[in-house]
Design a protein around this motif. Structure first.
Motif, short mmCIF file in Angstrom:
data_model
loop_
_atom_site.label_atom_id
_atom_site.label_comp_id
_atom_site.label_asym_id
_atom_site.label_seq_id
_atom_site.Cartn_x
_atom_site.Cartn_y
_atom_site.Cartn_z
N GLN A 291 28.75 -62.56 -5.15
CA GLN A 291 30.07 -63.16 -5.11
C GLN A 291 30.95 -62.09 -5.64
N VAL A 292 30.67 -61.29 -6.58
CA VAL A 292 31.39 -60.31 -7.20
C VAL A 292 31.56 -59.11 -6.12
N MET A 293 30.52 -58.91 -5.53
CA MET A 293 30.38 -57.67 -4.52
C MET A 293 31.23 -57.95 -3.29
N THR A 294 31.18 -59.26 -3.13
CA THR A 294 32.06 -59.47 -1.65
C THR A 294 33.16 -60.11 -1.90
N GLY A 295 33.74 -60.24 -3.19
CA GLY A 295 35.03 -60.78 -3.48
C GLY A 295 35.22 -62.21 -3.06
N ASP A 296 34.15 -62.81 -3.04
CA ASP A 296 34.40 -64.38 -2.26
C ASP A 296 34.30 -65.40 -3.38
N GLY A 297 35.68 -65.72 -3.62
CA GLY A 297 35.83 -66.80 -4.95
C GLY A 297 35.46 -66.31 -6.14
N TRP A 298 35.29 -65.23 -6.49
CA TRP A 298 34.73 -64.67 -7.64
C TRP A 298 35.90 -64.97 -8.66
N ALA A 299 37.35 -64.85 -8.12
CA ALA A 299 38.31 -64.87 -9.31
C ALA A 299 38.31 -66.49 -10.09
N ALA A 300 37.65 -67.28 -9.53
CA ALA A 300 37.82 -68.50 -10.00
C ALA A 300 36.66 -68.60 -10.99
N THR A 301 35.65 -68.20 -10.49
CA THR A 301 34.45 -68.54 -11.37
C THR A 301 33.99 -67.24 -12.29
N ILE A 302 34.44 -66.35 -12.11
CA ILE A 302 34.04 -65.10 -12.87
C ILE A 302 35.21 -64.40 -13.56
N ALA A 303 36.23 -64.11 -12.70
CA ALA A 303 37.52 -63.19 -13.42
C ALA A 303 38.13 -63.93 -14.46
N ARG A 304 38.58 -65.25 -14.10
CA ARG A 304 39.46 -65.74 -14.99
C ARG A 304 38.99 -66.20 -16.48
N PRO A 305 37.47 -66.55 -16.60
CA PRO A 305 36.79 -66.87 -17.81
C PRO A 305 36.70 -65.76 -18.43
N MET A 306 36.51 -64.39 -17.70
CA MET A 306 36.21 -63.14 -18.42
C MET A 306 37.41 -62.73 -19.00
N TRP A 307 38.79 -62.96 -18.64
CA TRP A 307 39.73 -62.34 -19.28
C TRP A 307 40.48 -63.66 -20.07
N GLY A 308 39.79 -64.70 -20.37
CA GLY A 308 40.07 -65.56 -21.33
C GLY A 308 41.10 -66.83 -20.70
N TYR A 309 40.85 -66.99 -19.37
CA TYR A 309 41.48 -68.32 -18.97
C TYR A 309 40.52 -69.25 -18.58
N PRO A 310 40.46 -70.45 -18.54
CA PRO A 310 41.38 -71.22 -19.59
C PRO A 310 41.08 -70.74 -21.03
N GLU A 311 42.08 -71.07 -21.84
CA GLU A 311 42.20 -70.61 -23.27
C GLU A 311 40.90 -70.94 -23.94
N THR A 312 40.13 -72.02 -23.38
CA THR A 312 38.92 -72.28 -24.16
C THR A 312 37.85 -71.00 -24.25
N THR A 313 37.77 -70.43 -23.54
CA THR A 313 36.99 -69.18 -23.66
C THR A 313 37.61 -67.82 -24.31
N THR A 314 36.84 -66.93 -24.87
CA THR A 314 37.44 -65.60 -25.64
C THR A 314 36.78 -64.71 -24.61
N PRO A 315 37.46 -63.79 -24.30
CA PRO A 315 36.92 -62.54 -23.37
C PRO A 315 36.10 -61.88 -24.27
N ASP A 316 34.90 -61.35 -23.57
CA ASP A 316 33.82 -60.43 -23.94
C ASP A 316 34.06 -59.10 -23.49
#
Length: 175
Positions: free
Chosen positions: A7-32
């Protein structure tokens, strides 16, 4: 895990499942930072590799297209080369003309030799027998005569002086 990487390699829907949690969205997660670094480096490396693969495929297709075009050009050039005709011995004597007037005179004199009945046209029989009487004798077929008629643009079964002149000049230009 492989599906996520795909998904990351193809860019297919990775923003909602990977990128947003990676940057702390929603606020319940902390970015690593380590995970962020891994995915960012993965995106850069895989993007570069995929771009190189696409460029390699395009270059390979371009090279094969160039080779195909070179082969076509070579075939066209060889097809454009002069094929031997029955009139080659006659054309060899005409090729040694001194001026356009000299060429016209030579063509006219050959036509007069071939026009046995002085009809101002040459039939296949006149052409065949006239060419056999030349030195060296030239063998001439009905197909050769049909080709001459086509080259001259003649509509009948006989060749006029103008058509004969045009045909010989055309064949001289090709040789």
């Amino acid at each position: 895990a492989l599906f996520t990487m795909f998904q990351v390699m193809t860019g297919d829907g990775w923003a909602a499942t990977i990128a947003r949690p990676m940057w702390g969205y929603p606020e319940t997660t902390t970015p690593d930072p380590a995970v962020s670094f891994f995915f960012m480096s993965y995106i850069l490396i895989v993007g570069t590799l995929l771009l190189n693969v696409v460029i390699a495929v395009l270059l390979d297709e371009f090279i094969s297209a160039v080779q195909t075009e070179k082969e076509r050009a070579k075939e066209a050039a060889s097809a454009g080369k002069h094929d031997e005709t029955a009139l080659d011995p006659l054309l060899a004597t005409l090729a040694a003309f001194n001026s356009p007037t000299d060429l016209a005179d030579k063509i006219h004199s050959i036509f007069m030799v071939l026009d046995a009945n002085d009809s101002k046209t040459v039939s296949y029989e006149e052409m065949r027998s006239g060419l056999l009487n030349l030195e060296p004798p030239i063998s001439f077929s009905a197909e050769d005569f049909e080709h001459l008629l086509e080259t001259a643009g003649a509509r009948g079964k006989e060749l006029s002086l103008m058509g004969f002149d045009h045909t010989l000049r055309t064949h001289l230009a090709m040789s």
